[in-house]
Design an enzyme around this catalytic site. Sequence first.
Site, PDB file in Angstrom:
ATOM      1  CG  MET A  77      -1.876  -1.280   1.316  1.00 49.54           C
ATOM      2  SD  MET A  77      -2.970  -1.152   2.990  1.00 49.54           S
ATOM      3  CE  MET A  77      -3.448  -2.863   2.721  1.00 49.54           C
TER       4      MET A  77
ATOM      5  CG  MET B  27      -9.959  -5.597  -4.344  1.00 50.28           C
ATOM      6  SD  MET B  27      -8.637  -6.417  -3.308  1.00 50.28           S
ATOM      7  CE  MET B  27      -8.811  -5.935  -1.753  1.00 50.28           C
TER       8      MET B  27
ATOM      9  CG  ASP C 146      -7.435  -9.379  -1.316  1.00 49.99           C
ATOM     10  OD1 ASP C 146      -6.501  -8.624  -1.824  1.00 49.99           O
ATOM     11  OD2 ASP C 146      -7.222 -10.050  -0.098  1.00 49.99           O
ATOM     12  N   GLY C 147     -10.311 -10.389   0.717  1.00 49.63           N
ATOM     13  CA  GLY C 147     -10.989  -9.269   1.781  1.00 49.63           C
ATOM     14  C   GLY C 147     -12.240 -10.123   2.502  1.00 49.63           C
ATOM     15  N   GLY C 148     -11.954 -10.501   3.936  1.00 49.57           N
ATOM     16  CA  GLY C 148     -12.944 -10.897   4.691  1.00 49.57           C
ATOM     17  C   GLY C 148     -13.213 -12.223   4.335  1.00 49.57           C
TER      18      GLY C 148
ATOM     19  N   GLY D  29      -7.092  -1.402   1.786  1.00 46.07           N
ATOM     20  CA  GLY D  29      -6.561  -0.744   2.794  1.00 46.07           C
ATOM     21  C   GLY D  29      -6.258  -1.131   4.203  1.00 46.07           C
TER      22      GLY D  29
ATOM     23  N   GLY E 271      -6.427 -13.493   5.377  1.00 38.62           N
ATOM     24  CA  GLY E 271      -5.511 -12.558   6.403  1.00 38.62           C
ATOM     25  C   GLY E 271      -5.774 -13.097   7.699  1.00 38.62           C
ATOM     26  CB  SER E 272      -7.775 -10.838   9.976  1.00 34.29           C
ATOM     27  OG  SER E 272      -8.892 -10.830   9.277  1.00 34.29           O
TER      28      SER E 272
ATOM     29  N   GLY F  10      -6.719  -5.146   6.871  1.00 38.99           N
ATOM     30  CA  GLY F  10      -7.310  -6.545   6.806  1.00 38.99           C
ATOM     31  C   GLY F  10      -8.280  -6.385   7.902  1.00 38.99           C
ATOM     32  N   GLY F  11      -9.008  -7.445   8.122  1.00 38.27           N
ATOM     33  CA  GLY F  11      -9.841  -7.461   9.344  1.00 38.27           C
ATOM     34  C   GLY F  11     -11.470  -7.119   8.936  1.00 38.27           C
TER      35      GLY F  11
HETATM   36  C1  DX5 Z   1      -6.834  -5.339   2.098  1.00 35.95           C
HETATM   37  C2  DX5 Z   1      -6.036  -6.539   1.397  1.00 35.95           C
HETATM   38  C3  DX5 Z   1      -6.502  -7.870   1.764  1.00 35.95           C
HETATM   39  C4  DX5 Z   1      -6.768  -8.272   3.072  1.00 35.95           C
HETATM   40  C5  DX5 Z   1      -6.920  -9.668   3.535  1.00 35.95           C
HETATM   41  O1  DX5 Z   1      -6.698  -4.190   1.393  1.00 35.95           O
HETATM   42  O2  DX5 Z   1      -5.779  -6.593   0.102  1.00 35.95           O
HETATM   43  O3  DX5 Z   1      -5.423  -8.806   1.544  1.00 35.95           O
HETATM   44  O4  DX5 Z   1      -5.560  -7.742   3.693  1.00 35.95           O
HETATM   45  O5  DX5 Z   1      -7.119  -9.553   4.990  1.00 35.95           O
HETATM   46  P1  DX5 Z   1      -8.552 -10.128   5.753  1.00 35.95           P
HETATM   47  O6  DX5 Z   1      -8.527 -11.915   5.136  1.00 35.95           O
HETATM   48  O7  DX5 Z   1      -8.216  -9.909   6.973  1.00 35.95           O
HETATM   49  O8  DX5 Z   1      -9.663  -9.329   4.913  1.00 35.95           O
HETATM   50 ZN    ZN Z   2      -4.693  -8.110  -0.971  1.00 37.39          ZN
END
Ligand code: DX5
Ligand code: ZN
Length: 233
Positions: free
Chosen positions: A39, A139, A177-179, A144, A199-200, A146-147
């Site tokens: 980022m 996405m 990607d995301g959640g 921006g 991620g989280s 995680g979590g």
């Molecule tokens: C968000 C990222 C994702 C995110 C994934 O901008 O691109 O890769 O960090 O993390 P979780 O699984 O916690 O949403």
């Molecule tokens: Zn990502």
Amino acid sequence: MRARPQISASILNADFSQLGREVERAADAGVDSIHLDVMDGHFVDNLTMGPVVVESVRSRTSLPFHSHLMMSNPLAYAQRFAQAGSDLIVFHLEADDDPGAVIAEIERAGKRPGIALNPETPADAAHRWLEQVDLLLVMTVHPGWGGQEFIVDVLPTMRSLRAEIDRRELSLPIGVDGGVNLDTIERAHAAGGEVLVVGSALYSTDGDLSPTVTALRAAAEGRTATETGAERT
Ligand code: DX5
Ligand code: ZN
């Protein structure tokens, strides 16, 4: 027949004070790739890592590194992320640079290109690039952090893109990607997601991550970990 779900570990929510060990922890648990969230503090209001971080953990696993460039100017950095050890470099269609130029630059660096779409970007914005990339990252959060919560409203976009990819008979995987977690991964996979970025939901666990990875993979296919006979392995 849906493709086998791949689990891609996003290290954004790992313990950055021991990132190498965190990469190994995911690799030892059987994930299919490592997802590195870059980022620039401009494309998104957060700043995370540069090529030096990718390079610092490159030797800790032979798994593919997917560098997710949440940057306004990916063209200027594609070569450096390639040299740092990325295997697949994913940039955003919403970035300032011409996608064709970024794809060409990533390929010149000998790496595979991917494109990412924000939740509000319509599916057909990606249509002209489907033959030129190796991953289409959808996405399911606003980039921006995680979590965040999984945005279910993106699922129709994912299904529409999967239908278009299949209509063109392309072997192009969709990333989600995301959640993504045990509650959302089945819907993500059913909608056409093959590379499931976690991620989280992964790094919220201490120690051995393999039970979590096994459970996520099973949940993606609508089964519990026990139904896959995971405990017998
Ligand atoms: C968000 C990222 C994702 C995110 C994934 O901008 O691109 O890769 O960090 O993390 P979780 O699984 O916690 O949403
Ligand atoms: Zn990502």
